[in-house]
Motif scaffolding. Structure first.
Motif, PDB file in Angstrom:
ATOM      1  N   LYS A   2       0.716  -1.421   0.788  1.00 43.81           N
ATOM      2  CA  LYS A   2      -0.066  -0.320   0.013  1.00 43.81           C
ATOM      3  C   LYS A   2       0.871   1.562  -0.119  1.00 43.81           C
ATOM      4  CE  LYS A   2      -0.729  -0.268   5.124  1.00 43.81           C
ATOM      5  NZ  LYS A   2      -1.909  -0.344   6.249  1.00 43.81           N
ATOM      6  N   TYR A   3       2.274   1.475   0.738  1.00 39.17           N
ATOM      7  CA  TYR A   3       3.181   2.281   0.258  1.00 39.17           C
ATOM      8  C   TYR A   3       3.927   2.621  -0.800  1.00 39.17           C
ATOM      9  CZ  TYR A   3       2.585   1.877   5.813  1.00 39.17           C
ATOM     10  OH  TYR A   3       1.839   1.818   6.480  1.00 39.17           O
ATOM     11  N   SER A   9       5.000   8.008  -5.872  1.00 40.57           N
ATOM     12  CA  SER A   9       5.207   9.479  -6.482  1.00 40.57           C
ATOM     13  C   SER A   9       5.956   9.857  -5.872  1.00 40.57           C
ATOM     14  CB  SER A   9       3.934   9.884  -5.195  1.00 40.57           C
ATOM     15  OG  SER A   9       2.328   8.776  -6.079  1.00 40.57           O
ATOM     16  N   ASN A 288      10.217  19.029   5.103  1.00 40.14           N
ATOM     17  CA  ASN A 288       9.184  19.268   5.993  1.00 40.14           C
ATOM     18  C   ASN A 288       8.116  18.338   5.193  1.00 40.14           C
ATOM     19  OD1 ASN A 288       6.205  21.029   5.980  1.00 40.14           O
ATOM     20  ND2 ASN A 288       7.850  22.286   7.145  1.00 40.14           N
ATOM     21  N   GLU A 289       8.072  17.848   4.764  1.00 40.12           N
ATOM     22  CA  GLU A 289       7.015  16.408   4.167  1.00 40.12           C
ATOM     23  C   GLU A 289       6.772  14.998   4.902  1.00 40.12           C
ATOM     24  OE1 GLU A 289       6.139  15.586   0.107  1.00 40.12           O
ATOM     25  OE2 GLU A 289       6.732  17.801  -0.980  1.00 40.12           O
ATOM     26  N   VAL A 292       5.911  15.588   8.550  1.00 36.18           N
ATOM     27  CA  VAL A 292       4.164  16.126   8.456  1.00 36.18           C
ATOM     28  C   VAL A 292       4.008  14.659   8.504  1.00 36.18           C
ATOM     29  CG1 VAL A 292       1.975  16.557   7.064  1.00 36.18           C
ATOM     30  CG2 VAL A 292       3.790  18.036   7.241  1.00 36.18           C
ATOM     31  N   ILE A 296       1.275  12.768  11.160  1.00 37.92           N
ATOM     32  CA  ILE A 296      -0.243  11.988  10.814  1.00 37.92           C
ATOM     33  C   ILE A 296       0.060  10.875  11.676  1.00 37.92           C
ATOM     34  CG2 ILE A 296      -0.496  13.690   9.778  1.00 37.92           C
ATOM     35  CD1 ILE A 296      -0.162  11.940   7.511  1.00 37.92           C
TER      36      ILE A 296
ATOM     37  N   LEU B  94      -4.470  16.756  12.658  1.00 36.69           N
ATOM     38  CA  LEU B  94      -3.289  18.318  12.188  1.00 36.69           C
ATOM     39  C   LEU B  94      -4.074  19.143  11.154  1.00 36.69           C
ATOM     40  CD1 LEU B  94      -0.130  16.800  13.575  1.00 36.69           C
ATOM     41  CD2 LEU B  94      -1.436  18.358  14.398  1.00 36.69           C
ATOM     42  N   PHE B  96      -2.385  22.333   9.436  1.00 39.30           N
ATOM     43  CA  PHE B  96      -1.160  23.598   8.806  1.00 39.30           C
ATOM     44  C   PHE B  96      -1.883  24.978   8.976  1.00 39.30           C
ATOM     45  CE2 PHE B  96       0.022  19.377   9.452  1.00 39.30           C
ATOM     46  CZ  PHE B  96       1.271  18.603   9.888  1.00 39.30           C
ATOM     47  N   ASN B 100       0.577  21.794   4.163  1.00 39.45           N
ATOM     48  CA  ASN B 100       1.676  21.115   4.335  1.00 39.45           C
ATOM     49  C   ASN B 100       0.918  19.636   3.470  1.00 39.45           C
ATOM     50  OD1 ASN B 100       3.337  22.256   5.373  1.00 39.45           O
ATOM     51  ND2 ASN B 100       2.981  22.015   7.235  1.00 39.45           N
ATOM     52  N   LEU B 101       0.538  19.978   1.982  1.00 33.52           N
ATOM     53  CA  LEU B 101      -0.166  18.954   1.405  1.00 33.52           C
ATOM     54  C   LEU B 101       0.411  18.317   0.712  1.00 33.52           C
ATOM     55  CD1 LEU B 101      -3.132  20.259   0.226  1.00 33.52           C
ATOM     56  CD2 LEU B 101      -3.534  18.317   2.054  1.00 33.52           C
ATOM     57  N   MET B 102       1.244  16.714   0.287  1.00 29.86           N
ATOM     58  CA  MET B 102       1.838  16.892  -0.333  1.00 29.86           C
ATOM     59  C   MET B 102       1.901  16.554  -1.902  1.00 29.86           C
ATOM     60  SD  MET B 102       3.444  14.090   1.787  1.00 29.86           S
ATOM     61  CE  MET B 102       3.689  14.698   3.063  1.00 29.86           C
ATOM     62  N   PRO B 103       2.717  17.258  -2.920  1.00 26.70           N
ATOM     63  CA  PRO B 103       2.292  18.047  -4.558  1.00 26.70           C
ATOM     64  C   PRO B 103       1.854  17.032  -4.797  1.00 26.70           C
ATOM     65  CG  PRO B 103       4.689  18.060  -3.166  1.00 26.70           C
ATOM     66  CD  PRO B 103       3.983  18.082  -1.823  1.00 26.70           C
ATOM     67  N   VAL B 104       2.805  15.624  -4.778  1.00 35.31           N
ATOM     68  CA  VAL B 104       3.078  14.380  -5.510  1.00 35.31           C
ATOM     69  C   VAL B 104       1.756  13.260  -5.717  1.00 35.31           C
ATOM     70  CG1 VAL B 104       5.163  14.658  -5.885  1.00 35.31           C
ATOM     71  CG2 VAL B 104       4.006  12.926  -4.230  1.00 35.31           C
ATOM     72  N   LEU B 105       0.997  13.890  -4.350  1.00 29.39           N
ATOM     73  CA  LEU B 105      -0.569  12.962  -4.844  1.00 29.39           C
ATOM     74  C   LEU B 105      -1.629  13.928  -4.800  1.00 29.39           C
ATOM     75  CD1 LEU B 105       0.312  11.246  -1.569  1.00 29.39           C
ATOM     76  CD2 LEU B 105       0.851  10.852  -3.514  1.00 29.39           C
ATOM     77  N   THR B 106      -2.529  13.180  -5.430  1.00 32.47           N
ATOM     78  CA  THR B 106      -4.162  14.229  -5.187  1.00 32.47           C
ATOM     79  C   THR B 106      -4.203  14.095  -4.412  1.00 32.47           C
ATOM     80  OG1 THR B 106      -5.490  12.236  -6.029  1.00 32.47           O
ATOM     81  CG2 THR B 106      -4.278  13.536  -7.708  1.00 32.47           C
ATOM     82  N   LYS B 109      -5.416  10.973  -2.848  1.00 31.36           N
ATOM     83  CA  LYS B 109      -4.560  10.308  -2.138  1.00 31.36           C
ATOM     84  C   LYS B 109      -3.868  10.843  -0.558  1.00 31.36           C
ATOM     85  CE  LYS B 109      -4.472   6.826  -4.900  1.00 31.36           C
ATOM     86  NZ  LYS B 109      -4.662   5.420  -4.074  1.00 31.36           N
ATOM     87  N   LEU B 113      -3.408   9.176   3.195  1.00 35.15           N
ATOM     88  CA  LEU B 113      -2.697   9.112   3.665  1.00 35.15           C
ATOM     89  C   LEU B 113      -2.728   8.371   5.421  1.00 35.15           C
ATOM     90  CD1 LEU B 113      -0.153  12.283   3.110  1.00 35.15           C
ATOM     91  CD2 LEU B 113       0.334   9.456   2.673  1.00 35.15           C
ATOM     92  N   PRO B 114      -3.254   9.133   6.582  1.00 34.52           N
ATOM     93  CA  PRO B 114      -3.714   8.731   7.533  1.00 34.52           C
ATOM     94  C   PRO B 114      -4.248   7.199   7.553  1.00 34.52           C
ATOM     95  CG  PRO B 114      -4.298  10.749   7.415  1.00 34.52           C
ATOM     96  CD  PRO B 114      -3.910  10.413   5.586  1.00 34.52           C
ATOM     97  N   LEU B 116      -3.779   4.700   5.871  1.00 33.43           N
ATOM     98  CA  LEU B 116      -2.645   3.947   5.048  1.00 33.43           C
ATOM     99  C   LEU B 116      -1.706   3.392   6.318  1.00 33.43           C
ATOM    100  CD1 LEU B 116      -0.362   5.379   2.510  1.00 33.43           C
ATOM    101  CD2 LEU B 116      -1.849   3.802   2.478  1.00 33.43           C
ATOM    102  N   ARG B 161      -7.722  15.731   5.513  1.00 36.81           N
ATOM    103  CA  ARG B 161      -6.628  14.253   6.072  1.00 36.81           C
ATOM    104  C   ARG B 161      -6.766  14.686   7.118  1.00 36.81           C
ATOM    105  NH1 ARG B 161      -1.059  16.292   4.702  1.00 36.81           N
ATOM    106  NH2 ARG B 161      -2.137  18.112   5.976  1.00 36.81           N
TER     107      ARG B 161
END
Lengths: 383, 232
Positions: A2-3, A9, A288-289, A292, A296, B94, B96, B100-106, B109, B113-114, B116, B161
């Motif tokens: 799943k990762y 990406s 930073n990512e 995050v 989470i 959380l 922010f 602080n979103l992942m730019p490579v994910l829609t 997605k 994330l949490p 997963l 999220r």
């Protein structure tokens, strides 16, 4: 699994950088595979050399000839089971670049000594009964489009016929296959009795002997006994295991293994720097990512695993494609247009390649991964 | 997370000291705070007053130098790093300032994330992310990447999220700080709705009095100490 999407990406984030790194890894592994095939070609036969076979040559050098009478004398030495002789013919088929080994031999004894050469019973029978008969290995037959029944003219460079005629004609009565992948299928073998009678000079002399011994563990002892038997004669001998002889033959053009390893080591060192740099950048630019992700709920080890996963995917993909391309290139044929006796990537190199993929992934990814693991969320989010 | 006395967060005598070389910086000193379950608390104060540090301590993103932080009956300052990470995944959402979103994910997605970290199937993760996006009014933008979304929309994805795991506690660090007034108001409307309709306990750090007015209580932090009044 799943990762995997997340890992993939992230690798797509900087497409140009990832592509260039991937390309360099592909080239490195392609080189690794291709050079592995060349090394295998130079070491041809060593891996499949018979443990129970010795090579006996003139003590001075391989090009000095030995009496044909040594065969029966050797067969009387304790521990010797059988002996056959071979002689380097060194002829040219059509043009000098069409190189392949041609050897006059005693057909029945030779096939008995080298059971890895596979012929049909009909072909064997035809060879035994045809004085000008010859057999060719599959690789050479395919290379020149020969088929059974063809008449093969070969120009002698060492052994002219009586009267000075240099063209020898042979009737191709069989095409042999190899029992193993490493078996040399480039040889052209013809009858010694025809050769010895028709050659202008050197009657009764042969190039070297292959001797089968009864107990492989006594190889050194039997080799010493053979050399001792012919000591102080006009043609002293040097006997050694077939594998050692072939290794020495390969080493005449330098230590191929060492040369290959040096090239591969230099290439992989460079690749480690490239891949390591890519991974370090990949982590540094998204501190930073990663923070995050930890915030989470991803654990330190989880984040470390993601970074190592990226490294593994990068090295795995590059390595697999590189090895596949090497295999395809090698399948197209050897760079000398067929004159290398064997040309393939041994299974051992695919295994080493897989280990190398894991090593590249680990070495390139471990420092950035540890950096990601140690990242403190509060500090990283403040940046 | 169990809520015993009705207080979700209990902070007792907390100090937080940062070290910069040999220098020690006391950010929080002897701080006590109780946040009832279901409260919408705004934390205000000048820059460097320790608001974000306090938020980090409540969310288990950092540990106090001294004192205890109890959330939902759990002394989170006593948990190992691994268990604390698992606790955050289950109980804290959380939000922010800079999304602080992942730019490579829609968007979809990013919201997944949490999830997963849970044992949910792929289909279930997708379904829950879709519901979260629906709650924040962005179900029509689920396949968009962050760069194609406005600031307000990105913050909505950030909120989706934060709520996708259905946490009890939402910690928002200046959630409207990077938005224009209209977008900021929409985000505040959303947070209020989550507090009132879904009973989320929200702690929001803000510099904006207008934003703080949406909270049910506002506390001011100055020089590491809390008060109910803004000190000049």
């Amino acid at each position: 699994m799943k990762y995997l999407y997340l890992v993939w990406s992230n690798l797509k984030r900087a497409k140009m950088r990832t592509s260039l790194t991937l390309l360099s890894i592909i080239v490195a592994f392609m080189l690794f595979g291709y050079l592995g095939a060349i090394k295998q070609a130079f070491n041809q036969g060593i891996d499949v050399a018979g443990l129970d076979r010795l090579i006996v040559r003139h003590k001075v050098s391989l090009i000095q000839l030995l009496p044909a009478s040594y065969e029966s004398q050797m067969e009387q030495i304790e521990g010797v089971d059988d002996a056959v002789h071979q002689t380097w013919f060194g002829g040219v088929y059509q043009k000098p670049s069409n190189f392949f080994a041609q050897l006059p031999v005693e057909p029945e004894e030779y096939l008995e000594m080298f059971p890895e050469l596979l012929l049909t019973d009909e072909e064997k029978e035809a060879w035994f009964n045809t004085r000008t008969g010859a057999i060719a290995g599959r690789k050479t037959a395919d290379r020149f489009g020969w088929k059974v029944g063809d008449r093969i003219p070969i120009n002698a460079t060492i052994w002219p016929r009586k009267g000075g005629e240099r063209t020898w004609e042979f009737d191709l009565v069989g095409i042999y296959d190899g029992a193993e992948k490493g078996t040399d299928t480039t040889q052209f073998l013809f009858r010694f009795d025809y050769f010895d009678e028709a050659r202008q000079n050197g009657q009764g002399l042969v190039g070297w002997y292959t001797v089968r011994i009864k107990d492989p563990e006594r190889a050194a002892e039997v080799a010493a006994a053979i050399d001792s038997r012919f000591a102080n004669s006009s043609s002293e001998t040097k006997a050694e295991p077939e594998g050692a002889f072939l290794q020495g033959f390969a080493n005449q053009v330098g230590d191929i293994g060492f040369i290959m390893m040096s090239i591969i080591a230099a290439v992989f060192f460079t690749i480690l720097l490239v891949a390591g740099n890519t991974m370090a950048y990949a982590v540094r630019e998204r501190t930073n990512e990663l923070a995050v992700l930890k915030a989470i709920g991803f654990t330190d080890r989880g984040v470390m695993g993601l970074v190592l996963g990226e490294s593994l995917v990068l090295a795995g993909l590059g390595g697999a494609v590189g090895l596949l391309l090497a295999w395809l290139l090698v399948s197209l044929g050897d760079p000398s247009n067929g004159s290398l006796p064997v040309f393939y990537i041994p299974a051992r190199d695919f295994i080493i390649g897989t280990v190398l993929i894991a090593a590249v992934a680990l070495v390139a990814g471990i420092l950035p991964a540890m950096q990601a693991q140690r990242l403190r969320i509060a500090d990283a989010l403040r940046r | 997370m169990t809520q015993g006395s009705g207080d979700l967060v209990q902070i007792k005598n907390v100090d937080k000291v940062f070290k910069r070389g040999s220098e020690e910086i006391h950010v929080l000193g002897g701080l006590d705070l109780t946040i009832p379950d279901g409260e919408f608390l705004a934390l205000m104060g000048p820059s460097g007053s320790g608001k974000s540090t306090l938020l980090n301590l409540i969310g288990g993103l950092d540990r106090p130098s001294q004192g205890s932080v109890e959330v939902g009956g759990e002394n989170i300052d006593q948990l190992s790093d691994r268990r604390l990470a698992a606790w955050r995944a289950r109980h804290v959402g959380l939000v922010f300032q800079f999304y602080n979103l992942m730019p490579v994910l829609t968007a979809q997605k990013n919201v997944e994330l949490p999830l997963l970290l849970t044992h949910l199937s792929r289909a279930e993760r997708k379904k829950r992310a879709a519901i979260a996006l629906d709650i924040v009014g962005l179900s029509h933008r689920n396949h968009h990447f962050p760069r194609t979304l406005s600031g307000g929309e990105q913050q909505r994805v950030g909120i989706a999220r934060a709520i996708v795991t259905d946490p009890t506690l939402l910690l928002c660090d200046e959630p409207t700080g990077d938005l224009d007034r209209k977008s900021g108001d929409e985000i505040l409307d959303l947070l209020q709705a989550l507090n009132r309709e879904q009973g989320k306990t929200i702690v929001m750090v803000t510099h904006d009095i207008h934003a703080a007015a949406r909270a049910s209580r506002t506390l001011y932090l100055n020089k590491g100490r809390l008060s109910t009044e803004l000190e000049e």
